[in-house]
Design a protein around this motif. Structure first.
Motif, PDB file in Angstrom:
ATOM      1  N   ARG A 130       0.837  -1.212   0.000  1.00  0.00           N
ATOM      2  CA  ARG A 130       0.000   0.000   0.000  1.00  0.00           C
ATOM      3  C   ARG A 130       0.867   1.256   0.000  1.00  0.00           C
ATOM      4  O   ARG A 130       0.540   2.244  -0.664  1.00  0.00           O
ATOM      5  CB  ARG A 130      -0.952  -0.022   1.193  1.00  0.00           C
ATOM      6  N   GLY A 131       1.961   1.232   0.751  1.00  0.00           N
ATOM      7  CA  GLY A 131       2.866   2.388   0.754  1.00  0.00           C
ATOM      8  C   GLY A 131       3.491   2.618  -0.616  1.00  0.00           C
ATOM      9  O   GLY A 131       3.607   3.755  -1.081  1.00  0.00           O
ATOM     10  N   ILE A 132       3.879   1.538  -1.251  1.00  0.00           N
ATOM     11  CA  ILE A 132       4.456   1.646  -2.602  1.00  0.00           C
ATOM     12  C   ILE A 132       3.396   2.192  -3.566  1.00  0.00           C
ATOM     13  O   ILE A 132       3.678   3.049  -4.415  1.00  0.00           O
ATOM     14  CB  ILE A 132       4.965   0.256  -3.068  1.00  0.00           C
ATOM     15  N   GLY A 133       2.175   1.705  -3.390  1.00  0.00           N
ATOM     16  CA  GLY A 133       1.084   2.159  -4.253  1.00  0.00           C
ATOM     17  C   GLY A 133       0.848   3.657  -4.158  1.00  0.00           C
ATOM     18  O   GLY A 133       0.573   4.317  -5.164  1.00  0.00           O
ATOM     19  N   VAL A 134       0.970   4.216  -2.956  1.00  0.00           N
ATOM     20  CA  VAL A 134       0.810   5.672  -2.802  1.00  0.00           C
ATOM     21  C   VAL A 134       1.845   6.400  -3.660  1.00  0.00           C
ATOM     22  O   VAL A 134       1.532   7.362  -4.380  1.00  0.00           O
ATOM     23  CB  VAL A 134       0.958   6.090  -1.321  1.00  0.00           C
ATOM     24  N   GLU A 135       3.090   5.918  -3.617  1.00  0.00           N
ATOM     25  CA  GLU A 135       4.149   6.578  -4.395  1.00  0.00           C
ATOM     26  C   GLU A 135       3.890   6.458  -5.900  1.00  0.00           C
ATOM     27  O   GLU A 135       4.272   7.336  -6.679  1.00  0.00           O
ATOM     28  CB  GLU A 135       5.513   5.999  -4.014  1.00  0.00           C
ATOM     29  N   LEU A 136       3.220   5.368  -6.298  1.00  0.00           N
ATOM     30  CA  LEU A 136       2.890   5.174  -7.717  1.00  0.00           C
ATOM     31  C   LEU A 136       1.578   5.859  -8.095  1.00  0.00           C
ATOM     32  O   LEU A 136       1.066   5.661  -9.205  1.00  0.00           O
ATOM     33  CB  LEU A 136       2.800   3.664  -8.027  1.00  0.00           C
ATOM     34  N   GLN A 137       1.027   6.637  -7.148  1.00  0.00           N
ATOM     35  CA  GLN A 137      -0.233   7.357  -7.376  1.00  0.00           C
ATOM     36  C   GLN A 137      -1.402   6.405  -7.639  1.00  0.00           C
ATOM     37  O   GLN A 137      -2.258   6.662  -8.496  1.00  0.00           O
ATOM     38  CB  GLN A 137      -0.086   8.384  -8.496  1.00  0.00           C
ATOM     39  N   MET A 138      -1.378   5.301  -6.902  1.00  0.00           N
ATOM     40  CA  MET A 138      -2.479   4.336  -6.987  1.00  0.00           C
ATOM     41  C   MET A 138      -3.376   4.504  -5.768  1.00  0.00           C
ATOM     42  O   MET A 138      -3.011   5.156  -4.795  1.00  0.00           O
ATOM     43  CB  MET A 138      -1.932   2.901  -7.017  1.00  0.00           C
ATOM     44  N   VAL A 139      -4.539   3.889  -5.844  1.00  0.00           N
ATOM     45  CA  VAL A 139      -5.431   3.932  -4.693  1.00  0.00           C
ATOM     46  C   VAL A 139      -5.719   2.495  -4.256  1.00  0.00           C
ATOM     47  O   VAL A 139      -6.056   1.638  -5.075  1.00  0.00           O
ATOM     48  CB  VAL A 139      -6.720   4.737  -5.003  1.00  0.00           C
ATOM     49  N   SER A 140      -5.540   2.250  -2.965  1.00  0.00           N
ATOM     50  CA  SER A 140      -5.770   0.912  -2.418  1.00  0.00           C
ATOM     51  C   SER A 140      -7.185   0.809  -1.857  1.00  0.00           C
ATOM     52  O   SER A 140      -7.684   1.764  -1.253  1.00  0.00           O
ATOM     53  CB  SER A 140      -4.777   0.631  -1.292  1.00  0.00           C
ATOM     54  N   THR A 141      -7.784  -0.349  -2.022  1.00  0.00           N
ATOM     55  CA  THR A 141      -9.036  -0.597  -1.320  1.00  0.00           C
ATOM     56  C   THR A 141      -8.749  -0.737   0.173  1.00  0.00           C
ATOM     57  O   THR A 141      -7.625  -1.041   0.581  1.00  0.00           O
ATOM     58  CB  THR A 141      -9.708  -1.886  -1.812  1.00  0.00           C
ATOM     59  N   HIS A 142      -9.782  -0.534   0.969  1.00  0.00           N
ATOM     60  CA  HIS A 142      -9.674  -0.784   2.411  1.00  0.00           C
ATOM     61  C   HIS A 142      -9.729  -2.294   2.665  1.00  0.00           C
ATOM     62  O   HIS A 142      -8.938  -2.839   3.426  1.00  0.00           O
ATOM     63  CB  HIS A 142     -10.823  -0.055   3.116  1.00  0.00           C
ATOM     64  N   ALA A 143     -10.643  -2.963   2.006  1.00  0.00           N
ATOM     65  CA  ALA A 143     -10.802  -4.409   2.206  1.00  0.00           C
ATOM     66  C   ALA A 143      -9.799  -5.177   1.351  1.00  0.00           C
ATOM     67  O   ALA A 143      -9.389  -4.728   0.282  1.00  0.00           O
ATOM     68  CB  ALA A 143     -12.231  -4.819   1.836  1.00  0.00           C
ATOM     69  N   ALA A 144      -9.419  -6.345   1.840  1.00  0.00           N
ATOM     70  CA  ALA A 144      -8.570  -7.272   1.084  1.00  0.00           C
ATOM     71  C   ALA A 144      -8.801  -8.659   1.666  1.00  0.00           C
ATOM     72  O   ALA A 144      -9.301  -8.785   2.787  1.00  0.00           O
ATOM     73  CB  ALA A 144      -7.098  -6.884   1.194  1.00  0.00           C
ATOM     74  N   VAL A 145      -8.418  -9.670   0.917  1.00  0.00           N
ATOM     75  CA  VAL A 145      -8.523 -11.046   1.423  1.00  0.00           C
ATOM     76  C   VAL A 145      -7.203 -11.411   2.082  1.00  0.00           C
ATOM     77  O   VAL A 145      -6.132 -11.196   1.497  1.00  0.00           O
ATOM     78  CB  VAL A 145      -8.833 -12.035   0.280  1.00  0.00           C
ATOM     79  N   HIS A 146      -7.285 -11.938   3.293  1.00  0.00           N
ATOM     80  CA  HIS A 146      -6.082 -12.390   4.013  1.00  0.00           C
ATOM     81  C   HIS A 146      -6.245 -13.853   4.369  1.00  0.00           C
ATOM     82  O   HIS A 146      -7.160 -14.217   5.110  1.00  0.00           O
ATOM     83  CB  HIS A 146      -5.891 -11.578   5.297  1.00  0.00           C
ATOM     84  N   ILE A 147      -5.359 -14.687   3.852  1.00  0.00           N
ATOM     85  CA  ILE A 147      -5.360 -16.107   4.237  1.00  0.00           C
ATOM     86  C   ILE A 147      -4.222 -16.288   5.234  1.00  0.00           C
ATOM     87  O   ILE A 147      -3.041 -16.213   4.874  1.00  0.00           O
ATOM     88  CB  ILE A 147      -5.160 -17.022   3.004  1.00  0.00           C
ATOM     89  N   GLY A 148      -4.582 -16.472   6.484  1.00  0.00           N
ATOM     90  CA  GLY A 148      -3.556 -16.531   7.528  1.00  0.00           C
ATOM     91  C   GLY A 148      -3.848 -17.592   8.564  1.00  0.00           C
ATOM     92  O   GLY A 148      -4.845 -18.324   8.485  1.00  0.00           O
ATOM     93  N   GLY A 149      -2.953 -17.685   9.530  1.00  0.00           N
ATOM     94  CA  GLY A 149      -3.145 -18.559  10.679  1.00  0.00           C
ATOM     95  C   GLY A 149      -3.401 -20.005  10.288  1.00  0.00           C
ATOM     96  O   GLY A 149      -2.759 -20.554   9.382  1.00  0.00           O
ATOM     97  N   ALA A 150      -4.368 -20.618  10.960  1.00  0.00           N
ATOM     98  CA  ALA A 150      -4.661 -22.039  10.731  1.00  0.00           C
ATOM     99  C   ALA A 150      -5.134 -22.277   9.300  1.00  0.00           C
ATOM    100  O   ALA A 150      -4.838 -23.317   8.702  1.00  0.00           O
ATOM    101  CB  ALA A 150      -5.721 -22.499  11.724  1.00  0.00           C
ATOM    102  N   ASP A 151      -5.861 -21.299   8.727  1.00  0.00           N
ATOM    103  CA  ASP A 151      -6.328 -21.459   7.339  1.00  0.00           C
ATOM    104  C   ASP A 151      -5.139 -21.576   6.389  1.00  0.00           C
ATOM    105  O   ASP A 151      -5.131 -22.403   5.478  1.00  0.00           O
ATOM    106  CB  ASP A 151      -7.183 -20.247   6.917  1.00  0.00           C
ATOM    107  N   PHE A 152      -4.131 -20.710   6.598  1.00  0.00           N
ATOM    108  CA  PHE A 152      -2.972 -20.728   5.700  1.00  0.00           C
ATOM    109  C   PHE A 152      -2.255 -22.079   5.787  1.00  0.00           C
ATOM    110  O   PHE A 152      -1.907 -22.673   4.759  1.00  0.00           O
ATOM    111  CB  PHE A 152      -2.011 -19.577   6.024  1.00  0.00           C
ATOM    112  N   PHE A 153      -2.073 -22.565   6.996  1.00  0.00           N
ATOM    113  CA  PHE A 153      -1.345 -23.826   7.135  1.00  0.00           C
ATOM    114  C   PHE A 153      -2.171 -25.004   6.602  1.00  0.00           C
ATOM    115  O   PHE A 153      -1.618 -25.981   6.111  1.00  0.00           O
ATOM    116  CB  PHE A 153      -0.902 -24.035   8.584  1.00  0.00           C
TER     117      PHE A 153
END
Ligand SMILES: Cc1cc2nc3c(=O)[nH]c(=O)nc-3n(C[C@H](O)[C@H](O)[C@H](O)COP(=O)(O)O)c2cc1C
Length: 197
Positions: A130-153
């Motif tokens: 997201r920080g890189i996107g700001v420098e590239l003049q992009m706009v990030s969504t607030h929502a995103a999909v995160h696969i983490g924890g027990a689901d990731f494993f």
């Protein structure tokens, strides 16, 4: 003005044994189940970019590398992006960072969302993106999909290697929110650019 945003699912890991294909294909299915966007996969394996070796970003000087120019043409074809984000040492992959650096003009004033994964759902990598996107003049969504924890494993080949579909009830709400926001921003930025033209 084309009203239907054209969206790329950008696969940000290129290693031979990558997990990335599973989340990329799952997210592609979610995106293709909608009728308000056209979606394609852009695989960085198909863009073997050299490490950045230009005099400047293409905001300032045309790139000399034919692969960089081809990459810029690919990036420029889309109105928004869904990044498939693997977390490498709390950031994005080197190959994705290099690909982001090799275009500038083509990313600007366009939105992105992400499907990120790792022990913490790839959240640290996505925050870097997201920080890189700001420098590239992009706009990030607030929502995103995160696969983490027990689901990731459970779904990672290093763990249970189960299909994501077994756990998708955990990801469907965030996928819908992320795609809804992406479409909103894509239409807004497309309309703003058309009004300016
Ligand atoms: C060099 C390297 C660094 C990693 N660093 C992290 C990390 O900081 N956090 C994390 O959750 N997973 C980390 N991992 C595990 C990756 O998230 C996991 O291997 C994932 O499958 C990588 O995505 P890929 O298979 O699509 O390349 C790391 C893996 C590698 C190879």
């Amino acid at each position: 003005m084309a009203l239907k945003p054209k969206i790329a699912v950008v696969i940000g890991s290129t290693r031979r044994t990558r997990f990335a294909d599973k989340p990329a294909q799952w997210m592609l299915r979610q995106a293709r189940s909608r009728d308000d966007i056209d979606v394609e996969v852009v695989d960085l394996r198909d863009h073997p970019l050299p490490f950045f070796d230009e005099v400047a970003s293409n905001a300032w000087a045309p790139s000399q590398s034919p692969e960089a120019v081809r990459w810029q043409e690919t990036v420029g074809r889309y109105d928004g992006y869904i990044f498939v984000v693997s977390e490498y040492n709390h950031s994005i992959t080197g190959v994705l960072k290099n690909a982001l650096d090799q275009a500038y003009v083509e990313w600007g004033r366009k939105p992105f969302t992400a499907i990120a994964y790792g022990s913490m759902g790839g959240s640290r990598a996505l925050e870097h993106l997201r920080g890189i996107g700001v420098e590239l003049q992009m706009v990030s969504t607030h929502a995103a999909v995160h696969i983490g924890g027990a689901d990731f494993f459970a779904v990672s080949p290093m763990g249970g290697n189960k299909p994501i579909e077994e756990f998708e009830a955990n990801f469907l709400p965030s996928a819908k929110a992320a795609l809804d926001e992406l479409v909103w921003w894509a239409k807004a930025t497309m309309a703003a650019k058309a009004a300016e033209a």
